[in-house]
Design a protein around this motif. Structure first.
Motif, short mmCIF file in Angstrom:
data_model
loop_
_atom_site.label_atom_id
_atom_site.label_comp_id
_atom_site.label_asym_id
_atom_site.label_seq_id
_atom_site.Cartn_x
_atom_site.Cartn_y
_atom_site.Cartn_z
N GLN A 120 0.91 -1.29 -0.08
CA GLN A 120 -0.04 -0.17 -0.07
C GLN A 120 0.97 1.21 0.30
N LEU A 122 1.63 5.12 0.31
CA LEU A 122 0.96 6.57 0.56
C LEU A 122 2.02 7.43 -0.06
N VAL A 130 7.26 8.75 -0.19
CA VAL A 130 6.44 7.53 -0.28
C VAL A 130 6.78 6.57 0.80
N SER A 131 5.89 6.22 1.40
CA SER A 131 5.80 5.27 2.36
C SER A 131 4.96 3.82 1.85
N VAL A 133 3.65 0.58 2.77
CA VAL A 133 3.22 -0.12 4.24
C VAL A 133 2.45 -1.42 3.68
N SER A 134 2.00 -2.51 4.56
CA SER A 134 1.49 -3.71 4.09
C SER A 134 -0.09 -3.48 4.57
N ILE A 135 -0.97 -3.82 3.82
CA ILE A 135 -2.20 -3.85 3.93
C ILE A 135 -2.59 -5.12 4.82
N LYS A 136 -3.47 -5.02 5.66
CA LYS A 136 -4.33 -6.04 6.33
C LYS A 136 -4.93 -7.09 5.67
N ILE A 159 -2.07 -0.98 -3.87
CA ILE A 159 -2.96 0.27 -3.66
C ILE A 159 -2.20 1.24 -3.47
N ASN B 146 -4.26 2.66 8.67
CA ASN B 146 -2.50 2.30 8.24
C ASN B 146 -1.74 3.72 7.77
N VAL B 147 -2.82 4.30 7.23
CA VAL B 147 -1.99 5.52 6.81
C VAL B 147 -1.63 6.45 7.80
N ALA B 150 1.51 5.53 9.54
CA ALA B 150 2.79 5.85 8.79
C ALA B 150 3.06 7.22 8.71
N PHE B 152 1.12 9.81 7.52
CA PHE B 152 0.45 10.41 6.41
C PHE B 152 -0.89 10.80 6.91
N GLU B 160 -8.76 4.70 -6.00
CA GLU B 160 -8.64 4.37 -7.31
C GLU B 160 -8.14 2.86 -7.13
N LEU B 161 -8.64 1.93 -7.79
CA LEU B 161 -8.13 0.80 -8.18
C LEU B 161 -7.80 0.12 -9.38
#
Lengths: 172, 172
Positions: A120, A122, A130-131, A133-136, A159, B146-147, B150, B152, B160-161
């Motif tokens: 994921q 950010l 940019v970070s 991270v891992s999404i659950k 994502i 999550n964001v 981190a 952010f 958007e995917l």
DNA sequence: TACATAAATGATATGATATATCATATTTAT
DNA sequence: ATAAATATGATATATCATATCATTTATGTA
């Protein structure tokens, strides 16, 4: 036709340059070995591009990278070569392309041997930091569910989210 | 300098053209009223651009829209005007910009009077068809968590995917 | 109505990201 | 040593986007 790196905000290198340099060396060596295992080659040019991404710790456009490699790493690097090299590095999963920003970042998991979780990203709209991270798993499942109900399939599980990093939020 | 609409895949119009036309008329009327309420004006040109997005049911680039308006809707439309008009329509929340695809779509909620949920856009990489679905509150909360962990902040809650729609998946 | 002002649109230039293609150089295999 | 494959150089062009100034159209007010 000045430099392509926008001067909006300085590049942040928290752990101190020297440490980063040596850790980059290890990352590059690891990447090279990984390629060798797969029968591909991390050439000098490819190494330089990857090194650029590792050093700047930013999402960089291909043109910015070309400038950086030439000016900071002393390796002439036409932009079109950068595009080709980035494509290669993406294929090796050493680099990710961020469509949201039209920029590229080094994968933070190069030295991990385990399988990566779904990343994921950010992305700071202002400084392009940019970070990754891992999404659950449960969150991803919820998203994927939405997607498939609508008659779509995730093309890439990656994502990307439009964000503002705390530094820019404070400055802004 | 041929048309900007890539021919890769035909535009799909499930409910039959005639029905869509009349429903678009209603949507446009609603949009116009909405603007009037806010003291802005949905001019002829702006209406045409919005109509283009409603009719094609696709994510369109500004240049594609300019061509479409000229060729299909009989209204001369320089690309730069399209950009300005899209900016206006975004401000009125009649249109969304999809950064992932560098394209624009009509908001599916124009005729809704209630407040919109957070949109989640599923974008077919191949034909640019877009599905705008609503993200569940709990999923959004998980992402936001999550964001913020981190360091952010979400700049826009819009997600958007990268997807492939079922039609293209079958064809591909 | 006539005029001043504001808003919208037209037109041009230019920047930024990206792909396609053909030429050249380098590496690899036989 | 040579042919084939791979990597890189170079050029042209497509595509998305912003900036700026000119012109037209709409609006408010004397």
């Amino acid at each position: 036709m000045a430099g392509h790196i926008t001067g909006e905000s300085p590049i942040q290198r928290e752990p101190g340059i020297a440490n980063l340099m040596s850790s980059h060396k290890q990352v590059l060596a690891h990447a090279e070995a990984q390629c060798a295992d797969k029968g591909t080659k991390l050439t000098q040019k490819r190494k330089t591009v990857l090194q650029g991404l590792l050093q700047t710790q930013q999402a960089m456009s291909a043109y910015e990278l070309a400038d950086y490699c030439r000016d900071e790493l002393g390796e002439s690097m036409p932009p079109m070569s950068v595009y080709r090299i980035l494509e290669f590095l993406e294929g090796e999963q050493l680099v990710h392309k961020l469509k949201l920003a039209n920029r590229f970042v080094a994968c933070v998991h190069i030295t991990c041997d385990h399988k990566h979780a779904v990343p994921q990203f950010l992305i700071c709209e202002q400084c392009h930091r940019v970070s990754e991270v891992s999404i659950k798993e449960s969150t991803l499942r919820a998203l994927r569910n939405n997607v498939e109900t609508a008659g779509f399939k995730l093309a890439s599980p990656q994502i990307e989210l439009n964000c503002v990093c705390d530094t820019c939020a404070v400055a802004g």
